[in-house]
Motif scaffolding. Structure first.
Motif, mmCIF file in Angstrom:
data_model
loop_
_atom_site.group_PDB
_atom_site.id
_atom_site.type_symbol
_atom_site.label_atom_id
_atom_site.label_comp_id
_atom_site.label_asym_id
_atom_site.label_seq_id
_atom_site.Cartn_x
_atom_site.Cartn_y
_atom_site.Cartn_z
ATOM 1 N N PRO A 100 -19.211 -29.729 -19.129
ATOM 2 C CA PRO A 100 -18.856 -30.657 -18.054
ATOM 3 C C PRO A 100 -18.885 -32.129 -18.480
ATOM 4 O O PRO A 100 -18.057 -32.920 -18.035
ATOM 5 C CB PRO A 100 -19.902 -30.385 -16.969
ATOM 6 N N ALA A 101 -19.810 -32.504 -19.337
ATOM 7 C CA ALA A 101 -19.892 -33.905 -19.784
ATOM 8 C C ALA A 101 -18.620 -34.311 -20.515
ATOM 9 O O ALA A 101 -18.161 -35.449 -20.394
ATOM 10 C CB ALA A 101 -21.109 -34.105 -20.687
ATOM 11 N N TYR A 102 -18.048 -33.388 -21.265
ATOM 12 C CA TYR A 102 -16.796 -33.675 -21.978
ATOM 13 C C TYR A 102 -15.663 -33.896 -20.980
ATOM 14 O O TYR A 102 -14.876 -34.828 -21.120
ATOM 15 C CB TYR A 102 -16.445 -32.530 -22.930
ATOM 16 N N GLU A 103 -15.578 -33.046 -19.976
ATOM 17 C CA GLU A 103 -14.529 -33.180 -18.967
ATOM 18 C C GLU A 103 -14.663 -34.513 -18.213
ATOM 19 O O GLU A 103 -13.671 -35.181 -17.952
ATOM 20 C CB GLU A 103 -14.572 -31.998 -17.989
ATOM 21 N N ARG A 104 -15.898 -34.888 -17.879
ATOM 22 C CA ARG A 104 -16.120 -36.171 -17.184
ATOM 23 C C ARG A 104 -15.732 -37.343 -18.077
ATOM 24 O O ARG A 104 -15.078 -38.285 -17.632
ATOM 25 C CB ARG A 104 -17.577 -36.297 -16.745
ATOM 26 N N ALA A 105 -16.125 -37.286 -19.330
ATOM 27 C CA ALA A 105 -15.797 -38.364 -20.274
ATOM 28 C C ALA A 105 -14.290 -38.454 -20.461
ATOM 29 O O ALA A 105 -13.727 -39.555 -20.503
ATOM 30 C CB ALA A 105 -16.490 -38.128 -21.607
ATOM 31 N N ASN A 106 -13.645 -37.315 -20.566
ATOM 32 C CA ASN A 106 -12.193 -37.292 -20.748
ATOM 33 C C ASN A 106 -11.484 -37.886 -19.533
ATOM 34 O O ASN A 106 -10.522 -38.649 -19.677
ATOM 35 C CB ASN A 106 -11.736 -35.853 -20.991
ATOM 36 N N GLU A 107 -11.958 -37.561 -18.347
ATOM 37 C CA GLU A 107 -11.371 -38.115 -17.128
ATOM 38 C C GLU A 107 -11.574 -39.629 -17.064
ATOM 39 O O GLU A 107 -10.667 -40.378 -16.692
ATOM 40 C CB GLU A 107 -11.984 -37.436 -15.890
ATOM 41 N N GLN A 108 -12.758 -40.075 -17.437
ATOM 42 C CA GLN A 108 -13.040 -41.514 -17.455
ATOM 43 C C GLN A 108 -12.110 -42.226 -18.441
ATOM 44 O O GLN A 108 -11.563 -43.293 -18.132
ATOM 45 C CB GLN A 108 -14.500 -41.738 -17.832
ATOM 46 N N LEU A 109 -11.913 -41.643 -19.608
ATOM 47 C CA LEU A 109 -11.010 -42.234 -20.604
ATOM 48 C C LEU A 109 -9.573 -42.259 -20.094
ATOM 49 O O LEU A 109 -8.852 -43.248 -20.313
ATOM 50 C CB LEU A 109 -11.084 -41.463 -21.925
#
Length: 182
Positions: free
Chosen positions: A48-57
């Motif tokens: 989930p942290a990767y998905e959140r970071a990707n969305e933020q980027l």
């Protein structure tokens, strides 16, 4: 004739004894290489942290791209207005408008480089957000490799030359479990 018969017996004996000697008396230090596969895309999709970071980027990228496009649109508008009015402008006015257009295009290019260049803001933000996640995954993979004695772990997601890999040697789910995800 007697020598030939003796030679044939010796050769026969050597042919039988040499393979036996090689297999029976030479140390067998050859050990099988252990390897595994993992699917980094699958792992990242389940973190989930990767998905959140990707969305933020993605949100930052869209915002910055809109800023760059706004400057490019301004430059195009200035150029269109220049083209429409070029016959009515004096040489000094033409030069001033041309400089204004070039300055706006340069400003857009510099902003694009600032945001999206090799050392730009997006690169820095990606490193800051994704670096810890990648490090955590790497450490989990290294721990599993150490525990299980793997000499090589291949990423099937990034290696197009892997045509088939048995699910028995795929450790993707084990990596996710080590990270605390199911």
């Amino acid at each position: 004739m007697k020598n030939q018969i003796l030679n044939n017996k010796v050769i026969g004996l050597v042919k039988w004894f040499l393979p036996f000697y090689l297999f029976a008396f030479l140390p067998l230090n050859v050990s099988a290489q252990k390897f595994a596969l993992l699917d980094m895309d699958y792992i990242l999709k389940n973190v989930p942290a990767y998905e959140r970071a990707n969305e933020q980027l993605n949100q930052m990228s869209k915002k910055w791209q809109a800023e760059v496009e706004a400057l490019q649109t301004e430059a195009q508008t200035l150029y269109k207005n220049y083209q429409d009015n070029v016959v009515f402008l004096s040489n000094e006015q033409k030069k001033a408008r041309q400089e204004e257009i070039v300055a706006k295009e340069k400003q857009a290019a510099e902003l694009k480089k600032t945001y999206f260049g090799p050392e730009g803001e997006l690169f820095k933000k990606r490193s800051a957000l994704m670096g810890p996640i990648q490090e955590e995954i790497y450490n989990a993979v290294a721990d599993i490799a150490e525990q299980r004695g793997y000499q090589l772990i291949l990423d099937r997601a990034s290696d197009n030359s892997i045509i088939f890999g048995s699910p028995k040697i795929d450790i993707s789910d084990e990596v996710l479990q080590k990270l605390g995800y199911n």
